[in-house]
Design a protein around this motif. Structure first.
Motif, PDB file in Angstrom:
ATOM      1  N   ASN A  61      -9.124 -12.059   2.352  1.00  0.00           N
ATOM      2  CA  ASN A  61      -8.182 -11.015   1.963  1.00  0.00           C
ATOM      3  C   ASN A  61      -6.841 -11.600   1.532  1.00  0.00           C
ATOM      4  O   ASN A  61      -6.210 -11.123   0.584  1.00  0.00           O
ATOM      5  CB  ASN A  61      -7.976 -10.027   3.110  1.00  0.00           C
ATOM      6  CG  ASN A  61      -9.158  -9.093   3.290  1.00  0.00           C
ATOM      7  OD1 ASN A  61      -9.949  -8.891   2.369  1.00  0.00           O
ATOM      8  ND2 ASN A  61      -9.308  -8.517   4.479  1.00  0.00           N
ATOM      9  N   GLU A  65      -5.165 -11.127  -2.131  1.00  0.00           N
ATOM     10  CA  GLU A  65      -3.818 -10.611  -2.357  1.00  0.00           C
ATOM     11  C   GLU A  65      -2.978 -11.604  -3.170  1.00  0.00           C
ATOM     12  O   GLU A  65      -2.207 -11.213  -4.042  1.00  0.00           O
ATOM     13  CB  GLU A  65      -3.141 -10.312  -1.014  1.00  0.00           C
ATOM     14  CG  GLU A  65      -3.719  -9.113  -0.285  1.00  0.00           C
ATOM     15  CD  GLU A  65      -3.631  -7.840  -1.101  1.00  0.00           C
ATOM     16  OE1 GLU A  65      -2.503  -7.395  -1.387  1.00  0.00           O
ATOM     17  OE2 GLU A  65      -4.682  -7.301  -1.478  1.00  0.00           O
ATOM     18  N   THR A 236     -11.736  -1.671   0.473  1.00  0.00           N
ATOM     19  CA  THR A 236     -10.571  -0.786   0.496  1.00  0.00           C
ATOM     20  C   THR A 236     -10.969   0.632   0.103  1.00  0.00           C
ATOM     21  O   THR A 236     -10.160   1.409  -0.378  1.00  0.00           O
ATOM     22  CB  THR A 236      -9.477  -1.304  -0.464  1.00  0.00           C
ATOM     23  OG1 THR A 236     -10.035  -1.482  -1.781  1.00  0.00           O
ATOM     24  CG2 THR A 236      -8.910  -2.629   0.016  1.00  0.00           C
ATOM     25  N   TRP A 241     -15.232  -0.059   4.025  1.00  0.00           N
ATOM     26  CA  TRP A 241     -13.909  -0.509   4.494  1.00  0.00           C
ATOM     27  C   TRP A 241     -14.020  -1.767   5.337  1.00  0.00           C
ATOM     28  O   TRP A 241     -15.005  -1.966   6.042  1.00  0.00           O
ATOM     29  CB  TRP A 241     -13.253   0.575   5.360  1.00  0.00           C
ATOM     30  CG  TRP A 241     -13.091   1.889   4.692  1.00  0.00           C
ATOM     31  CD1 TRP A 241     -13.957   2.952   4.735  1.00  0.00           C
ATOM     32  CD2 TRP A 241     -11.994   2.308   3.875  1.00  0.00           C
ATOM     33  NE1 TRP A 241     -13.466   3.995   3.998  1.00  0.00           N
ATOM     34  CE2 TRP A 241     -12.261   3.634   3.452  1.00  0.00           C
ATOM     35  CE3 TRP A 241     -10.812   1.699   3.463  1.00  0.00           C
ATOM     36  CZ2 TRP A 241     -11.398   4.364   2.641  1.00  0.00           C
ATOM     37  CZ3 TRP A 241      -9.943   2.420   2.645  1.00  0.00           C
ATOM     38  CH2 TRP A 241     -10.234   3.732   2.238  1.00  0.00           C
ATOM     39  N   GLY A 245      -8.103  -2.762   5.546  1.00  0.00           N
ATOM     40  CA  GLY A 245      -8.152  -1.840   4.417  1.00  0.00           C
ATOM     41  C   GLY A 245      -8.151  -0.395   4.880  1.00  0.00           C
ATOM     42  O   GLY A 245      -7.519   0.479   4.268  1.00  0.00           O
ATOM     43  N   GLN A 248      -4.608   0.555   6.276  1.00  0.00           N
ATOM     44  CA  GLN A 248      -3.642   0.648   5.172  1.00  0.00           C
ATOM     45  C   GLN A 248      -3.808   1.973   4.431  1.00  0.00           C
ATOM     46  O   GLN A 248      -2.827   2.684   4.167  1.00  0.00           O
ATOM     47  CB  GLN A 248      -3.830  -0.507   4.187  1.00  0.00           C
ATOM     48  CG  GLN A 248      -2.816  -0.479   3.048  1.00  0.00           C
ATOM     49  CD  GLN A 248      -3.159  -1.438   1.919  1.00  0.00           C
ATOM     50  OE1 GLN A 248      -4.312  -1.550   1.508  1.00  0.00           O
ATOM     51  NE2 GLN A 248      -2.155  -2.131   1.399  1.00  0.00           N
ATOM     52  N   ALA A 249      -5.065   2.305   4.081  1.00  0.00           N
ATOM     53  CA  ALA A 249      -5.313   3.548   3.354  1.00  0.00           C
ATOM     54  C   ALA A 249      -4.981   4.773   4.212  1.00  0.00           C
ATOM     55  O   ALA A 249      -4.459   5.777   3.712  1.00  0.00           O
ATOM     56  CB  ALA A 249      -6.772   3.600   2.905  1.00  0.00           C
ATOM     57  N   ARG A 260      -1.547  -5.207   3.043  1.00  0.00           N
ATOM     58  CA  ARG A 260      -3.006  -5.155   2.956  1.00  0.00           C
ATOM     59  C   ARG A 260      -3.719  -5.871   4.099  1.00  0.00           C
ATOM     60  O   ARG A 260      -4.716  -5.381   4.629  1.00  0.00           O
ATOM     61  CB  ARG A 260      -3.436  -5.755   1.606  1.00  0.00           C
ATOM     62  CG  ARG A 260      -4.928  -6.063   1.486  1.00  0.00           C
ATOM     63  CD  ARG A 260      -5.764  -4.803   1.466  1.00  0.00           C
ATOM     64  NE  ARG A 260      -7.186  -5.113   1.364  1.00  0.00           N
ATOM     65  CZ  ARG A 260      -8.002  -5.288   2.382  1.00  0.00           C
ATOM     66  NH1 ARG A 260      -7.546  -5.184   3.631  1.00  0.00           N
ATOM     67  NH2 ARG A 260      -9.276  -5.563   2.202  1.00  0.00           N
TER      68      ARG A 260
END
Length: 330
Positions: A61, A65, A236, A241, A245, A248-249, A260
């Motif tokens: 991840n 990013e 995400t 998921w 993720g 965060q969402a 993230r």
């Protein structure tokens, strides 16, 4: 004659034959299959794999990013470069037009044409026009030189950022390969244990009826609506998921923007840390090593995306299965 202590039937077997029989009865180490691990041993191995996978996925991840930032930076610079190129081209055309105009006007465009003017007013007007034209030309030349220099500088920056993006892309591919290998091992062991859960990408989840209010309630309602969807590293949504993720969402739905990855989320929450003994619904709970994050749902429960072969679910905090390092309140 029978040997004392030996059954009568066996006492009649010749010595050589007896030795041969004895050798046949001794197991050959190279031909014996490894004993199948017990359920407890398999689960212990899986727990260790899950901890390792947390770190591998986190690195993936992080690389993802980094790749997104590098790509965005390059696109921005590339856009600036295109606009700068257009400006330089426009200034170049302006200078070419000036040069052509001067050439077409002939030699008597400067002092020679003005000094023969019989009218003093016309002479002064001509001097002012010449001075203005010279100043305009000088400004154009200066602007062209500066714009050309900026263009070269931006082009060099874009090349550097593109090289950085390419390097990050390679790093991302390497981390993805590691994660894929880890997922393969986890999936195999889970299937052997009969514990692999496919999940439903279209799951409607469950309703949140807890005590949270405001932003935290909105975040938890979103998280609960994802229950039953599969864990997917790097996921995400909306069909799968991973742990960071999901939170965060969820909090984005609650109107709070958080980073993230788990490492970034923990760092972001440096001034928002709360005691594990003072948890409130919506708080983010981090495992030791910062490889996993879940969301406290209240009443001693959490909602999270656990690991490969599992689904987003609500479980007691006591069944978390990971050592905790702390919590953050968004």
């Amino acid at each position: 004659m029978a040997v004392a202590g030996m059954p009568v039937g066996l006492s009649r077997i010749p010595v050589a034959a007896g030795l041969a029989l004895a050798l046949l009865m001794v197991p050959v180490s190279g031909a014996v299959a490894e004993p199948k691990p017990t359920l407890a041993q398999a689960r212990k191995k899986l727990a260790k794999l899950n901890e390792q996978a947390d770190q591998v996925v986190e690195k993936y991840n992080q690389a993802a990013e980094k790749w997104k930032r590098a790509r965005k930076k390059y696109r921005t610079l590339n856009g600036d470069l295109a606009r700068q190129s257009e400006r330089v081209a426009g200034l170049r055309e302006e200078l070419v037009s000036m040069a052509v105009s001067s050439y077409q006007s002939g030699a008597l465009t400067g002092w020679e044409s003005m000094v023969v003017q019989p009218d003093p007013a016309a002479l002064l007007s001509g001097l002012a026009a010449a001075d203005q034209m010279a100043a305009s030309r000088a400004r154009s030349l200066t602007a062209f030189g500066q714009a050309t220099k900026e263009l070269r500088t931006n082009r060099d920056k874009a090349k550097e950022v593109l090289a950085e993006a390419d390097e990050t892309r390679d790093e991302l591919a390497e981390e993805k390969a590691k994660a894929d290998r880890m997922v393969k091992v986890q999936t195999k062991l889970l299937r052997e244990l009969g514990a692999f859960r496919q999940g439903d990408p279209d799951s409607a989840g469950i309703q949140y009826n807890g005590a949270a209010s405001g932003n935290a309630r909105a975040a938890l309602q979103f998280a609960f609506a994802q229950v039953g969807k599969p864990y997917q590293y790097g996921g995400t949504g909306p069909g799968g998921w991973d742990c960071s993720g999901l939170v965060q969402a969820s909090w984005r739905t609650g109107g709070v923007s958080i980073p993230r990855t788990t490492w970034q989320q923990w760092s972001w929450g440096a001034s928002r840390k709360v005691s594990l003994n003072d948890l409130q619904p919506g708080d983010l709970i981090f495992s030791e090593g910062l490889g996993h994050v879940s969301m406290y749902a209240g009443d001693g429960k959490i909602v999270h995306a656990p690991q490969t072969g599992d689904v987003v679910k609500v479980v007691p905090l006591s069944a978390y299965g990971r050592r905790l390092v702390g919590a953050v309140r968004p």
